[in-house]
Design a protein around this motif. Structure first.
Motif, PDB file in Angstrom:
ATOM      1  N   THR A   1       0.826  -1.206   0.000  1.00 31.99           N
ATOM      2  CA  THR A   1       0.000   0.000   0.000  1.00 31.99           C
ATOM      3  C   THR A   1       0.861   1.257   0.000  1.00 31.99           C
ATOM      4  N   MET A   2       1.946   1.268   0.780  1.00 26.13           N
ATOM      5  CA  MET A   2       2.829   2.428   0.800  1.00 26.13           C
ATOM      6  C   MET A   2       3.495   2.645  -0.566  1.00 26.13           C
ATOM      7  N   VAL A   3       3.879   1.566  -1.211  1.00 21.25           N
ATOM      8  CA  VAL A   3       4.472   1.692  -2.543  1.00 21.25           C
ATOM      9  C   VAL A   3       3.457   2.251  -3.530  1.00 21.25           C
ATOM     10  N   GLN A   4       2.229   1.777  -3.455  1.00 19.58           N
ATOM     11  CA  GLN A   4       1.215   2.275  -4.374  1.00 19.58           C
ATOM     12  C   GLN A   4       0.890   3.744  -4.106  1.00 19.58           C
ATOM     13  N   ILE A   5       0.923   4.156  -2.851  1.00 22.54           N
ATOM     14  CA  ILE A   5       0.715   5.575  -2.539  1.00 22.54           C
ATOM     15  C   ILE A   5       1.847   6.415  -3.123  1.00 22.54           C
TER      16      ILE A   5
ATOM     17  N   ALA B   1       9.046  10.703  -2.514  1.00 18.47           N
ATOM     18  CA  ALA B   1      10.264  10.297  -1.805  1.00 18.47           C
ATOM     19  C   ALA B   1       9.972   9.878  -0.374  1.00 18.47           C
ATOM     20  N   ASN B   2       9.073  10.575   0.294  1.00 15.57           N
ATOM     21  CA  ASN B   2       8.736  10.219   1.681  1.00 15.57           C
ATOM     22  C   ASN B   2       8.058   8.858   1.769  1.00 15.57           C
ATOM     23  N   ALA B   3       7.190   8.548   0.798  1.00 11.24           N
ATOM     24  CA  ALA B   3       6.466   7.271   0.835  1.00 11.24           C
ATOM     25  C   ALA B   3       7.372   6.090   0.497  1.00 11.24           C
ATOM     26  N   LEU B   4       8.327   6.294  -0.404  1.00 12.49           N
ATOM     27  CA  LEU B   4       9.175   5.190  -0.865  1.00 12.49           C
ATOM     28  C   LEU B   4      10.517   5.119  -0.156  1.00 12.49           C
ATOM     29  N   GLN B   5      10.801   6.080   0.731  1.00 12.09           N
ATOM     30  CA  GLN B   5      12.129   6.170   1.340  1.00 12.09           C
ATOM     31  C   GLN B   5      12.477   4.910   2.133  1.00 12.09           C
TER      32      GLN B   5
ATOM     33  N   GLU C   1      11.550  -2.651 -11.114  1.00  7.38           N
ATOM     34  CA  GLU C   1      12.354  -1.715 -11.909  1.00  7.38           C
ATOM     35  C   GLU C   1      11.666  -0.360 -12.005  1.00  7.38           C
ATOM     36  N   LEU C   2      10.347  -0.376 -12.165  1.00  2.00           N
ATOM     37  CA  LEU C   2       9.598   0.883 -12.174  1.00  2.00           C
ATOM     38  C   LEU C   2       9.682   1.571 -10.822  1.00  2.00           C
ATOM     39  N   LEU C   3       9.595   0.788  -9.758  1.00  7.03           N
ATOM     40  CA  LEU C   3       9.693   1.361  -8.413  1.00  7.03           C
ATOM     41  C   LEU C   3      11.053   2.017  -8.194  1.00  7.03           C
ATOM     42  N   GLU C   4      12.125   1.352  -8.616  1.00  9.98           N
ATOM     43  CA  GLU C   4      13.459   1.930  -8.457  1.00  9.98           C
ATOM     44  C   GLU C   4      13.623   3.192  -9.294  1.00  9.98           C
ATOM     45  N   CYS C   5      13.088   3.180 -10.514  1.00 11.64           N
ATOM     46  CA  CYS C   5      13.201   4.350 -11.379  1.00 11.64           C
ATOM     47  C   CYS C   5      12.457   5.543 -10.801  1.00 11.64           C
ATOM     48  N   VAL C   6      11.276   5.310 -10.267  1.00 16.15           N
ATOM     49  CA  VAL C   6      10.497   6.406  -9.665  1.00 16.15           C
ATOM     50  C   VAL C   6      11.212   6.972  -8.450  1.00 16.15           C
TER      51      VAL C   6
ATOM     52  N   LEU D   1      14.503   6.863  -7.681  1.00 13.69           N
ATOM     53  CA  LEU D   1      15.739   7.558  -8.038  1.00 13.69           C
ATOM     54  C   LEU D   1      15.455   8.874  -8.745  1.00 13.69           C
ATOM     55  N   THR D   2      14.417   8.926  -9.564  1.00 19.36           N
ATOM     56  CA  THR D   2      14.080  10.182 -10.249  1.00 19.36           C
ATOM     57  C   THR D   2      13.613  11.239  -9.256  1.00 19.36           C
ATOM     58  N   SER D   3      12.750  10.854  -8.328  1.00 14.67           N
ATOM     59  CA  SER D   3      12.303  11.818  -7.316  1.00 14.67           C
ATOM     60  C   SER D   3      13.458  12.238  -6.411  1.00 14.67           C
ATOM     61  N   SER D   4      14.358  11.323  -6.098  1.00 15.02           N
ATOM     62  CA  SER D   4      15.519  11.686  -5.283  1.00 15.02           C
ATOM     63  C   SER D   4      16.442  12.640  -6.039  1.00 15.02           C
ATOM     64  N   MET D   5      16.585  12.430  -7.340  1.00 15.12           N
ATOM     65  CA  MET D   5      17.409  13.340  -8.145  1.00 15.12           C
ATOM     66  C   MET D   5      16.828  14.752  -8.137  1.00 15.12           C
ATOM     67  N   LEU D   6      15.520  14.878  -8.302  1.00 15.33           N
ATOM     68  CA  LEU D   6      14.900  16.192  -8.335  1.00 15.33           C
ATOM     69  C   LEU D   6      14.979  16.905  -6.988  1.00 15.33           C
ATOM     70  N   LEU D   7      15.201  16.159  -5.905  1.00 17.20           N
ATOM     71  CA  LEU D   7      15.332  16.777  -4.581  1.00 17.20           C
ATOM     72  C   LEU D   7      16.785  16.970  -4.180  1.00 17.20           C
ATOM     73  N   GLU D   8      17.643  16.035  -4.513  1.00 21.34           N
ATOM     74  CA  GLU D   8      19.016  16.062  -4.027  1.00 21.34           C
ATOM     75  C   GLU D   8      19.909  17.025  -4.793  1.00 21.34           C
ATOM     76  N   ILE D   9      19.736  17.162  -6.097  1.00 20.58           N
ATOM     77  CA  ILE D   9      20.628  18.023  -6.881  1.00 20.58           C
ATOM     78  C   ILE D   9      20.497  19.483  -6.446  1.00 20.58           C
ATOM     79  N   PRO D  10      19.290  20.070  -6.321  1.00 18.98           N
ATOM     80  CA  PRO D  10      19.227  21.438  -5.772  1.00 18.98           C
ATOM     81  C   PRO D  10      19.721  21.525  -4.329  1.00 18.98           C
ATOM     82  N   ASN D  11      19.481  20.486  -3.532  1.00 20.88           N
ATOM     83  CA  ASN D  11      19.950  20.493  -2.146  1.00 20.88           C
ATOM     84  C   ASN D  11      21.478  20.498  -2.078  1.00 20.88           C
ATOM     85  N   MET D  12      22.123  19.732  -2.933  1.00 18.91           N
ATOM     86  CA  MET D  12      23.586  19.715  -2.965  1.00 18.91           C
ATOM     87  C   MET D  12      24.144  21.049  -3.446  1.00 18.91           C
ATOM     88  N   ALA D  13      23.459  21.691  -4.386  1.00 17.19           N
ATOM     89  CA  ALA D  13      23.922  23.004  -4.848  1.00 17.19           C
ATOM     90  C   ALA D  13      23.735  24.073  -3.773  1.00 17.19           C
ATOM     91  N   ALA D  14      22.667  23.969  -2.995  1.00 15.09           N
ATOM     92  CA  ALA D  14      22.434  24.958  -1.937  1.00 15.09           C
ATOM     93  C   ALA D  14      23.406  24.802  -0.791  1.00 15.09           C
TER      94      ALA D  14
END
Length: 942
Positions: A582-586, A600-604, A650-655, A657-670
């Motif tokens: 259920t958490m993965v589907q959310i 990211a919070n649901a799949l972390q 594979e879809l779960l991992e892609c989702v 990593l993509t959400s983590s990329m969109l959060l981590e790259i600006p965070n690393m730059a800041a």
């Protein structure tokens, strides 16, 4: 002359010699006794020689003459008869001996012996090839290779035992593993048939005896003469060699008569069984069921309940043939006429179907399962047609079968004790087991999956029946089973299943609801149940179904309001697996809605655990140093979900990593100055660091490589390259509305690219136009204004917006009036560390100075006390050395030669007392010097 009457070295002579050699010792003993008797009656030598000649073995035709055997020979033959076996029995006995050796070796886990005995068994099988081609593969051979295969699987799961094996046993185990795998492929059909209807050894032996008797009866007889035919007509006449072997004495004693009678009975029994089998073959469909011991299984309406009770009592006992038991129950079902009788027989027949499963890890055969499902459908049909029949689990039956049937025929209600809910649950579990064991990439899995419609129809009929008899607990359990077959399916599949069920069972008379409404109504009705497990699972299934329909807010609110995440660790394993799903589907639902942070919070927790397969029950990862016991591994395999219920990992991992990329790259730059200060996704950081440490990076090959390349491009400000790499991932095509997903990702990449650009290059700008930013990142000017405004409000940058000129003015807060550069940041960090070091040194110095001052004060106090003591010593008047002056005076008066007669030892003692008392060391030394030699000047100098 015919060889039959020829004597000497003929074949018949040698044959007769072999026949008579088995009892030669007894013959000699018997002849000795006869000699003694004859000597007592007649002492002549001629009589002795005649008796010896009479007792000599006969040759040729004399062998078959009357009186060829003496009485002693007849007695010895009665005691021990030579067993004559056919070629078939010899071959099969050799194989059975090898089977016994295999079982004995299994008891001590000796794989070398198992390998040797298995080779002997196969050699015996090869020798009996002609017999096997005529009669078929022996059942005991199939049973042996099945048991050996199960034993080998169990041995391979026990890693500790394998480690303790010696080298020879380990090699034998590996050799048997390879050989048995290839060997059993030849007998797959026989193995499946035997596993579906296993037969134990006792029942198999009895069946073999009956079949052998029937085969002997069907064997064509040779042409015989009239005399032989007259002899064969007699039931008591022996056949074959028994015609010429005397069985009992001429005297006809009671024991011999008993032996003769028992042999007659056995021959009669064998002939009767053969006649029954031959009659059944000749009659075609008109046959009689033969039970254990050759008894004919006859069922009549008068003894139906008695026979049914016998079958129920025999269930589960050792030596009970399950297949024969099912056949007998089917025979009883054919004889049953009234609905009450049919219901009683079906309640015994359906559980016997479930007994056909060989082991707990196996599953029912597909045909057996279908038979059980059809019989359960028939049972519900009788219950729907006859409302006076009621099957209840808790109540006891009021009357016996005959009285209850009479009441039912009179129109009264009859209660039958039984558990329909357990039959439904077992049928559902066996269906799941079969899906777990069938290869999902074959057509067998798809054809097996079609049977789910009939199973779902049974659940619907059961729910209606339990509602009619007002059994709330059974209703809740059946509804939960029904939900578990619907919650993960798309709407089109649910609608097709519901239509098919109403086509199969028109008596249901249910209105066809929309899939979402149907699941909601079923789940809502279970929220009031008293069973916590059912209530929890219904909530999770409801939330899963809402997330599947992209209703993120409602699904999230329901899950948070239930506070299920606080105590889900105390629930059973199957409920924990459903919670993880259920958490993965959310999380996937939030990603489809464009909510990156919520995704990211649901799949972390699940994605960062490294055990995604185990948490979702979609497989078991092979670990090098596994501490799981074979029992734990078996339980994990049993709780695996069927393939059609899996979430694409594979879809779960892609989702994730993509959400983590969109959060981590600006965070690393800041936080470029302190990259480890704030981490959102540790797995993403580890993957990115590993990818950056690679000396050579080739083109992306999998999903992870695409995301890592896109992350590095986004960090460098190349958002077009990032977009290309993300869109190149083929896994997005598996999601519904893949074009909208890609559009959402493009928009998010542009926004996060703009934020990353501000964090990275803002120190180099005093102001920058929003039109220029909009052209750089292909965004409309209002969108750029909104992004910059949010960054200012969140205090991510120090800037302001000039509305007339549409310019972002950056405020420099550093020493030169701008944001802190890297050099300034390092200088500030250096200053902070130096100041902390100075402060710690000052604290250390202060503590040390306080310690030194305390020591000085103690020294001053101790010196004052010593001055007071010296004054007291000087003022003393005691001549014996109590004062310092007295000691000194004593020391002077004691000066002189110690060896002289006038030497006084008293002052010397006073001097020693002064020294021990702590007086002036110079005076003490002078006193001691005077006492020792009178050289005061030299002592004082020292």
């Amino acid at each position: 002359m015919s060889r039959f009457f020829r004597g000497g070295e003929s074949d018949s002579d040698s044959e007769s010699e072999d026949y008579s050699s088995s009892s030669s010792d007894e013959d000699q003993k018997g002849s000795g006794s006869d000699d003694s008797n004859s000597n007592s009656s007649d002492s002549s030598d001629s009589s002795d020689s005649d008796s010896d000649a009479d007792r000599a073995p006969k040759k040729g035709a004399d062998f078959f003459k009357k009186g060829a055997f003496s009485d002693s020979d007849e007695d010895s033959d009665d005691d021990s008869k030579k067993v004559v076996k056919s070629a078939r029995d010899k071959r099969f006995d050799e194989m059975r001996l090898a089977v016994k050796g295999v079982k004995n070796a299994q008891k001590i886990n000796d794989w070398v012996a198992i390998q040797n005995e298995f080779e002997k068994l196969n050699k015996g099988y090869a020798k009996a090839n002609a017999i096997i081609q005529r009669e078929g593969v022996p059942r005991f051979y199939i049973r042996t290779i099945i048991e050996l295969e199960d034993f080998m699987k169990e041995a391979l799961t026990n890693k500790d035992a394998i480690k303790k094996m010696n080298a020879s046993s380990s090699r034998a185990l590996n050799a048997m593993k390879q050989r048995l795998r290839k060997h059993n492929k030849q007998y797959e059909a026989d193995i499946e048939k035997f596993r579906a209807t296993p037969v134990d050894e006792d029942a198999s032996a009895e069946e073999a005896e009956i079949l052998a008797a029937a085969a002997a009866k069907k064997t064509p007889r040779r042409h015989v003469s009239d005399s032989e035919e007259s002899d064969s007509d007699d039931d008591d006449a022996p056949a074959g060699r028994d015609k010429w072997v005397k069985v009992s004495g001429d005297e006809g004693s009671d024991s011999d008569a008993g032996v003769k009678k028992s042999s007659k009975e056995r021959r009669k029994l064998a002939k009767a069984a053969a006649a029954e089998a031959a009659g059944a073959e000749a009659a075609g469909d008109e046959f009689q069921v033969v039970g254990k011991g050759g008894k004919v299984f006859e069922v009549k309406p008068e003894n139906l309940f008695k026979k049914l009770q016998e079958m129920i009592e025999a269930r589960g006992k050792k030596g009970t043939d399950r297949q024969v038991q099912m056949d007998n129950l089917l025979r009883i079902l054919e004889v049953a006429s009234s609905p009450y009788q049919k219901v009683k027989v079906l309640l015994a027949l359906i559980p016997s179907r479930f007994d056909s499963t060989s082991t707990s890890t196996g599953y029912m055969g597909v045909e057996v399962w279908k038979n059980a499902a059809s019989e359960l459908n028939a049972l519900f049909g009788y219950l729907e047609e006859n409302t006076g029949l009621c099957i209840v689990e808790t109540n006891e039956e009021e009357d016996e079968e005959t009285a209850a049937e009479a009441k039912f025929n009179n129109g009264e209600d009859v209660i039958i004790r039984g558990s329909l809910s357990s039959l439904i649950d077992r049928l559902d579990d066996e269906f799941t087991k079969s899906l777990q064991h069938i290869d999902p990439h074959t057509l067998d899995y798809i054809s097996r999956l079609r049977d789910e419609t009939s199973l779902y129809g049974l659940l619907v009929r059961a729910q209606k029946y339990f509602e009619r008899i007002e059994s709330p607990l059974a209703v809740d359990q059946t509804k939960m089973r029904r939900i578990e077959h619907l919650y993960y399916k798309p709407d089109l599949v649910i609608q097709a299943v519901e239509k098919e069920v109403r086509t199969l069972y028109p008596t249901l008379n249910e209105t066809l609801e929309q899939p979402e409404e149907l699941v909601e109504n079923l789940c809502t009705s279970l929220y009031n149940t008293n069973v916590d497990r059912v209530r929890t699972r219904a909530l999770l299934c409801h939330v899963y179904h809402l997330a599947l329909h992209d209703k993120f807010e409602r699904a999230r609110d329901m899950l948070l309001m239930s506070h299920l995440q606080d105590h889900v660790g105390q629930t059973e394993v199957f409920t924990q697996i459903l919670f993880n799903r259920t958490m993965v589907q959310i999380g996937l639902c939030a990603f489809r809605a464009g909510m990156v942070r919520e995704t990211a919070n649901a799949l972390q927790e699940i994605s960062s655990s490294g055990k995604v397969k185990e948490l979702l029950a979609q497989g078991v990862q092979i670990q090098r140093f596994s501490e799981k016991t074979p029992e734990q591994e078996r339980l994990e395999k049993q709780r695996q979900l069927p393939f059609h219920m899996h979430i694409n990992l594979e879809l779960l991992e892609c989702v994730y990593l993509t959400s983590s990329m969109l959060l981590e790259i600006p965070n690393m730059a800041a936080n470029a100055h302190e990259p480890r200060r704030k981490v959102i996704s540790k797995p993403f950081r580890r993957m990115l660091d590993y990818n950056e440490r690679q000396i050579f990076t080739g083109p992306p090959e999998n999903t992870r490589d695409h995301v890592m390349g896109a992350a590095k491009a986004l960090a460098a400000g190349e958002w077009q390259r990032c977009e290309e790499l993300i869109h190149a991932v083929k896994i997005w095509d598996l999601m519904p509305k893949a074009d909208k997903i890609k559009e959402m990702l493009t928009h998010k990449i542009k926004e996060e690219g703009l934020r990353t650009y501000f964090f990275t290059y803002s120190p180099y700008y005093d102001s920058i136009g929003m039109t220029q930013l909009a052209s750089m990142f292909d965004l409309p000017v209002p969108a750029v204004r909104g992004i910059v405004s949010r960054m200012i409000i969140n205090e991510e940058i120090e800037a302001s917006i000039d509305q007339p000129t549409a310019t972002v003015i950056l405020h420099r807060a550093g020493a030169s009036g701008g944001e802190v550069s890297r050099l300034e940041h390092l200088a500030g960090a250096y200053s902070d560390r130096v100041s902390s070091l100075v402060e710690s040194n000052e604290k250390l110095l202060e503590a040390r100075s306080q310690h030194l001052g305390l020591q000085q004060a103690q020294q001053q106090q101790s010196s004052g006390q010593r001055g007071d003591r010296s004054d007291n010593y000087r003022g003393g008047q005691h001549h014996g050395g109590s004062s310092r002056g007295g000691k000194q005076q004593g020391g002077v008066s004691g000066g002189g030669d110690r060896r002289g007669p006038g030497g006084d030892r008293g002052p010397r003692q006073s001097g020693y007392g002064d020294r021990s008392g702590g007086g002036d060391r110079n005076a003490n030394r002078s006193g001691r010097g005077g006492g020792r030699g009178g050289n005061q000047g030299s002592r004082v100098g020292r």
